[in-house]
Design an enzyme around this catalytic site. Structure first.
Site, PDB file in Angstrom:
ATOM      1  N   SER A 247      46.092  35.694  36.534  1.00 57.11           N
ATOM      2  CA  SER A 247      45.443  35.388  35.151  1.00 57.11           C
ATOM      3  C   SER A 247      46.067  36.236  34.176  1.00 57.11           C
ATOM      4  O   SER A 247      46.148  37.557  34.714  1.00 57.11           O
ATOM      5  CB  SER A 247      44.129  35.359  35.164  1.00 57.11           C
ATOM      6  OG  SER A 247      43.393  35.671  34.090  1.00 57.11           O
ATOM      7  N   SER A 248      46.089  36.033  32.901  1.00 56.02           N
ATOM      8  CA  SER A 248      46.746  37.095  32.067  1.00 56.02           C
ATOM      9  C   SER A 248      45.640  38.072  31.757  1.00 56.02           C
ATOM     10  O   SER A 248      46.152  39.181  31.012  1.00 56.02           O
ATOM     11  CB  SER A 248      46.910  36.386  30.731  1.00 56.02           C
ATOM     12  OG  SER A 248      46.002  35.662  30.169  1.00 56.02           O
ATOM     13  N   CYS A 249      44.399  37.910  31.997  1.00 56.98           N
ATOM     14  CA  CYS A 249      43.546  38.997  31.931  1.00 56.98           C
ATOM     15  C   CYS A 249      43.886  40.354  32.819  1.00 56.98           C
ATOM     16  O   CYS A 249      42.990  41.363  32.764  1.00 56.98           O
ATOM     17  CB  CYS A 249      42.148  38.726  32.204  1.00 56.98           C
ATOM     18  SG  CYS A 249      41.565  38.247  33.773  1.00 56.98           S
TER      19      CYS A 249
ATOM     20  N   TYR B 219      36.917  40.463  37.401  1.00 60.53           N
ATOM     21  CA  TYR B 219      37.755  39.598  37.721  1.00 60.53           C
ATOM     22  C   TYR B 219      39.291  39.924  37.752  1.00 60.53           C
ATOM     23  O   TYR B 219      40.164  39.656  38.686  1.00 60.53           O
ATOM     24  CB  TYR B 219      37.707  38.229  36.606  1.00 60.53           C
ATOM     25  CG  TYR B 219      38.538  37.083  36.848  1.00 60.53           C
ATOM     26  CD1 TYR B 219      38.517  36.271  37.792  1.00 60.53           C
ATOM     27  CD2 TYR B 219      39.450  36.880  36.046  1.00 60.53           C
ATOM     28  CE1 TYR B 219      38.963  35.092  37.998  1.00 60.53           C
ATOM     29  CE2 TYR B 219      40.545  35.741  36.302  1.00 60.53           C
ATOM     30  CZ  TYR B 219      40.173  34.685  37.163  1.00 60.53           C
ATOM     31  OH  TYR B 219      40.990  33.595  37.382  1.00 60.53           O
TER      32      TYR B 219
ATOM     33  N   LYS C 228      42.391  40.159  40.862  1.00 61.38           N
ATOM     34  CA  LYS C 228      43.426  39.332  40.575  1.00 61.38           C
ATOM     35  C   LYS C 228      44.567  40.296  40.808  1.00 61.38           C
ATOM     36  O   LYS C 228      45.545  40.057  41.512  1.00 61.38           O
ATOM     37  CB  LYS C 228      43.610  38.936  39.316  1.00 61.38           C
ATOM     38  CG  LYS C 228      42.750  37.288  39.093  1.00 61.38           C
ATOM     39  CD  LYS C 228      43.160  36.287  40.218  1.00 61.38           C
ATOM     40  CE  LYS C 228      42.584  35.248  40.104  1.00 61.38           C
ATOM     41  NZ  LYS C 228      42.855  33.977  41.265  1.00 61.38           N
TER      42      LYS C 228
ATOM     43  N   HIS D 281      35.281  28.169  29.371  1.00 58.51           N
ATOM     44  CA  HIS D 281      36.439  29.030  28.177  1.00 58.51           C
ATOM     45  C   HIS D 281      36.277  28.169  27.071  1.00 58.51           C
ATOM     46  O   HIS D 281      35.547  27.036  26.742  1.00 58.51           O
ATOM     47  CB  HIS D 281      37.852  28.716  28.777  1.00 58.51           C
ATOM     48  CG  HIS D 281      38.156  29.315  30.086  1.00 58.51           C
ATOM     49  ND1 HIS D 281      38.222  28.890  31.261  1.00 58.51           N
ATOM     50  CD2 HIS D 281      37.996  30.682  30.211  1.00 58.51           C
ATOM     51  CE1 HIS D 281      38.396  29.654  32.264  1.00 58.51           C
ATOM     52  NE2 HIS D 281      38.379  30.938  31.581  1.00 58.51           N
TER      53      HIS D 281
END
Ligand code: GFB
Length: 310
Positions: free
Chosen positions: A108-110, A137, A141, A180
């Protein structure tokens, strides 16, 4: 990947996994295996090993995860870290033990530092502190990426990682507490329209910027990268375009046809100010998204009739 190879999609009922399944089936892949979370608890190492022993998949798309929007990430911090660590560690290890030809891990981009230079290039990983609301999270990841790289280094496993931006599409989550922003706002504007409500309350200032990719585009990119990418590190998947959350709200308002006002709940967090992907690496390999945000939202809104809440 040959058409008859056995492909395991972990998370095939979710928005991402189901899109990957549709994409593979459309491309003629017919030997797809899957299990619901009820049939196979991916957090249980013994069960995962038994499943791999029985099925012996050739390819694995690791799209199973505990996911949610900013509030869910911030509230269920323990679950977001533990569940995601267990799921990815169990699957990656079983894939090694049972000789999977190739595995793709979806992140994920986070994973990027909160204040990393924009647009985010792959080399910004681990260069600064993370956004606090989704740190658990993100750590899970990041660990998945590092596990794939470590297994490539130590065991020669062809395990790769990809980092999708914020996603939307069929089979999204419309629960207002855990979803989201995009599905949440579709629901809020639709319900406000139907009930003739004067205003829709969005969270935060509306100033943070986000990039959105349709799940069908993501799935297409994943199938593409499963064929084209075999290396350490990972590849960003996005559109390379972003907009402010308030602009997103205005777009959704227009698609839904709501006439009222937009107000702000300032007790809710904004989260990271911006996370725009640099998709230069992916574009240079020959892939680009095809679904524009407006048409994607129109498509999703037009096909909501089956949703329980709708
Ligand atoms: O999509 P979202 O929940 O997650 O929120 P993140 C994006 C922005 O939209 C935030 C605002 O600034 C929210 O405050 N927002 C406005 C809303 N109205 C709403 C609403 O009604 N519901 C929601 N949910 N947001 C998540 C991460 O971050 O994105 C995950 O927590 C993951 O780890 C995921 O990376 C893709 O984009 O902030």
């Amino acid at each position: 990947m040959n058409k008859t190879d056995k492909i395991y999609i972990a998370g095939h009922r979710g928005m991402v996994g189901s899109a990957i399944q549709r994409s593979l089936e459309a491309a003629g892949f017919s030997n797809i295996v899957s299990r619901t979370s009820r049939e196979l608890d991916l957090r249980d190492q013994q069960l995962v090993k038994r499943f791999f022993d029985q099925e012996r998949p050739d390819y694995v798309f690791l799209a199973a995860a505990k996911v949610g929007g900013i509030l869910a990430n911030n509230t269920y911090r323990g679950e977001f870290l533990y569940d995601n660590l267990m799921i990815e560690a169990n699957i990656i290890e079983a894939a090694r033990v049972y000789g999977v030809t190739k595995l793709m891990f979806l992140g994920s981009s986070c994973i990027y530092p909160k204040l990393a230079p924009q647009p985010l290039t792959e080399d910004a990983l681990l260069t600064g502190p993370l956004e606090p609301t989704n740190e658990p999270y993100a750590i899970a990841k990041i660990t998945g990426i590092k596990l794939c790289d470590a297994y490539r280094h130590q065991y020669g496993c062809d395990f790769i990682s990809v980092m999708p931006t914020n996603l939307y599409g069929p089979n999204d989550n419309y629960d207002l507490k855990s979803s989201h922003v995009l599905p949440a706002l579709i629901r809020k504007f639709h319900e406000a329209k139907v009930n003739n409500e004067k205003e829709v309350v969005m969270w935060g200032t509306g100033l943070p910027k986000r990039e959105f990719l349709h799940a069908d585009d993501l799935a297409d990119a994943c199938v593409f990268l499963m064929r084209e990418f075999s290396d350490y590190g990972f590849v960003n998947i996005g559109t390379g375009e972003d907009l402010a959350i308030l602009e997103l709200a205005q777009t959704i308002k227009e698609v839904v046809g709501y006439q009222g006002e937009i107000s702000h709940d300032m007790t809710k967090p904004d989260g990271t100010p911006r996370k725009l992907m640099n998709v230069g690496k992916l574009n240079a390999m020959g892939w680009k998204h095809t679904i524009s945000l407006k048409s994607g939202i129109e498509q999703v809104y037009a096909s909501l009739t089956g949703e329980e809440w709708y």
